[in-house]
Design a protein around this motif. Structure first.
Motif, PDB file in Angstrom:
ATOM      1  N   THR A  93       0.827  -1.202   0.000  1.00 35.21           N
ATOM      2  CA  THR A  93       0.000   0.000   0.000  1.00 35.21           C
ATOM      3  C   THR A  93       0.862   1.252   0.000  1.00 35.21           C
ATOM      4  O   THR A  93       1.850   1.335   0.710  1.00 35.21           O
ATOM      5  CB  THR A  93      -0.899   0.006   1.259  1.00 35.21           C
ATOM      6  N   ALA A  94       0.459   2.216  -0.797  1.00 33.19           N
ATOM      7  CA  ALA A  94       1.133   3.512  -0.832  1.00 33.19           C
ATOM      8  C   ALA A  94       0.385   4.483   0.067  1.00 33.19           C
ATOM      9  O   ALA A  94      -0.842   4.529   0.069  1.00 33.19           O
ATOM     10  CB  ALA A  94       1.183   4.045  -2.258  1.00 33.19           C
ATOM     11  N   VAL A  95       1.145   5.265   0.831  1.00 29.22           N
ATOM     12  CA  VAL A  95       0.569   6.279   1.709  1.00 29.22           C
ATOM     13  C   VAL A  95       1.185   7.623   1.347  1.00 29.22           C
ATOM     14  O   VAL A  95       2.396   7.720   1.133  1.00 29.22           O
ATOM     15  CB  VAL A  95       0.843   5.955   3.190  1.00 29.22           C
ATOM     16  N   ILE A  96       0.346   8.630   1.255  1.00 31.20           N
ATOM     17  CA  ILE A  96       0.819   9.978   0.971  1.00 31.20           C
ATOM     18  C   ILE A  96       0.653  10.814   2.226  1.00 31.20           C
ATOM     19  O   ILE A  96      -0.398  10.797   2.863  1.00 31.20           O
ATOM     20  CB  ILE A  96       0.037  10.602  -0.194  1.00 31.20           C
ATOM     21  N   ALA A  97       1.720  11.537   2.585  1.00 30.62           N
ATOM     22  CA  ALA A  97       1.672  12.490   3.691  1.00 30.62           C
ATOM     23  C   ALA A  97       1.805  13.880   3.079  1.00 30.62           C
ATOM     24  O   ALA A  97       2.726  14.142   2.297  1.00 30.62           O
ATOM     25  CB  ALA A  97       2.792  12.224   4.678  1.00 30.62           C
ATOM     26  N   LEU A  98       0.883  14.770   3.423  1.00 27.87           N
ATOM     27  CA  LEU A  98       0.905  16.157   2.970  1.00 27.87           C
ATOM     28  C   LEU A  98       1.207  17.031   4.173  1.00 27.87           C
ATOM     29  O   LEU A  98       0.615  16.835   5.246  1.00 27.87           O
ATOM     30  CB  LEU A  98      -0.446  16.542   2.370  1.00 27.87           C
ATOM     31  N   ASN A  99       2.125  17.994   3.998  1.00 25.31           N
ATOM     32  CA  ASN A  99       2.539  18.781   5.146  1.00 25.31           C
ATOM     33  C   ASN A  99       3.045  20.142   4.703  1.00 25.31           C
ATOM     34  O   ASN A  99       3.254  20.385   3.515  1.00 25.31           O
ATOM     35  CB  ASN A  99       3.626  18.033   5.935  1.00 25.31           C
ATOM     36  N   THR A 100       3.254  21.025   5.699  1.00 24.89           N
ATOM     37  CA  THR A 100       3.793  22.367   5.506  1.00 24.89           C
ATOM     38  C   THR A 100       4.937  22.584   6.494  1.00 24.89           C
ATOM     39  O   THR A 100       4.844  22.174   7.652  1.00 24.89           O
ATOM     40  CB  THR A 100       2.699  23.431   5.759  1.00 24.89           C
ATOM     41  N   PHE A 101       6.017  23.230   6.021  1.00 26.37           N
ATOM     42  CA  PHE A 101       7.158  23.562   6.867  1.00 26.37           C
ATOM     43  C   PHE A 101       7.253  25.080   6.945  1.00 26.37           C
ATOM     44  O   PHE A 101       7.370  25.757   5.926  1.00 26.37           O
ATOM     45  CB  PHE A 101       8.449  22.991   6.262  1.00 26.37           C
ATOM     46  N   THR A 102       7.173  25.620   8.155  1.00 32.22           N
ATOM     47  CA  THR A 102       7.257  27.060   8.338  1.00 32.22           C
ATOM     48  C   THR A 102       7.891  27.372   9.689  1.00 32.22           C
ATOM     49  O   THR A 102       7.682  26.625  10.658  1.00 32.22           O
ATOM     50  CB  THR A 102       5.880  27.734   8.212  1.00 32.22           C
ATOM     51  N   GLU A 103       8.666  28.451   9.730  1.00 36.58           N
ATOM     52  CA  GLU A 103       9.347  28.894  10.949  1.00 36.58           C
ATOM     53  C   GLU A 103      10.124  27.768  11.611  1.00 36.58           C
ATOM     54  O   GLU A 103      10.140  27.625  12.833  1.00 36.58           O
ATOM     55  CB  GLU A 103       8.345  29.530  11.917  1.00 36.58           C
TER      56      GLU A 103
END
Length: 158
Positions: free
Chosen positions: A69-79
């Motif tokens: 199974t493929a899993v996608i993680a979506l995220n943001t990097f700030t400060e």
């Protein structure tokens, strides 16, 4: 006259000088080898350590089998910090071709996988300030298209 073709070796870097506006999009096409552990795509404000990343798309495979199974993680990097990742099951598989499209809307990103809607990811940072695309991982990238390049090609054909 020589024709120059863009090479897509990993890691891959590309400037996005004008940022991304609502209704713009980016499409990636390629092949996922059978031994792939995954790959990531960063839409970043800069090409330096600590630059804000409004969107990271990271695909990873659970297990060693080709049908894992493929899993996608979506995220943001700030400060200097990553947010809490949104995880989504993907239909992408090892040993297969893929197409992933990122469509920018006024609210966030729509992510399309092989012509099937995968998920939405709300803006945490402005896409207008994105200046670089970075990719790395176990894939064979064959093509990358930005919406403004596509419209230029269409105009040339008319």
């Amino acid at each position: 006259m020589a024709i120059e073709f863009e090479t897509f070796k990993m890691p891959y870097y590309r400037a996005i000088p004008l940022g991304l506006d609502p209704e713009s999009w980016v499409m990636l096409e390629g092949f996922i080898p059978r031994q792939s552990k995954g790959f990531y795509v960063d839409f970043a404000y800069g090409q330096f350590l600590g630059a804000s990343i409004p969107l990271r798309f990271q695909l990873s495979f659970e297990g060693l089998h080709s049908s894992s199974t493929a899993v996608i993680a979506l995220n943001t990097f700030t400060e200097g910090h990553w947010g809490k990742p949104n995880r989504v099951a993907a239909h992408l598989r090892r040993g297969q071709r893929f197409q992933v499209q990122f469509i920018v809307t006024s609210k966030g990103y729509k992510i399309i996988e092989n012509d099937i809607f995968l998920c939405d990811f709300d803006h945490q940072l402005s896409p207008k300030r994105i200046r670089f695309l970075e990719m790395d991982g176990d894939i064979i990238l064959e093509n990358i298209t930005f919406s403004w390049e596509s419209s230029t090609r269409s105009r040339r054909l008319l």
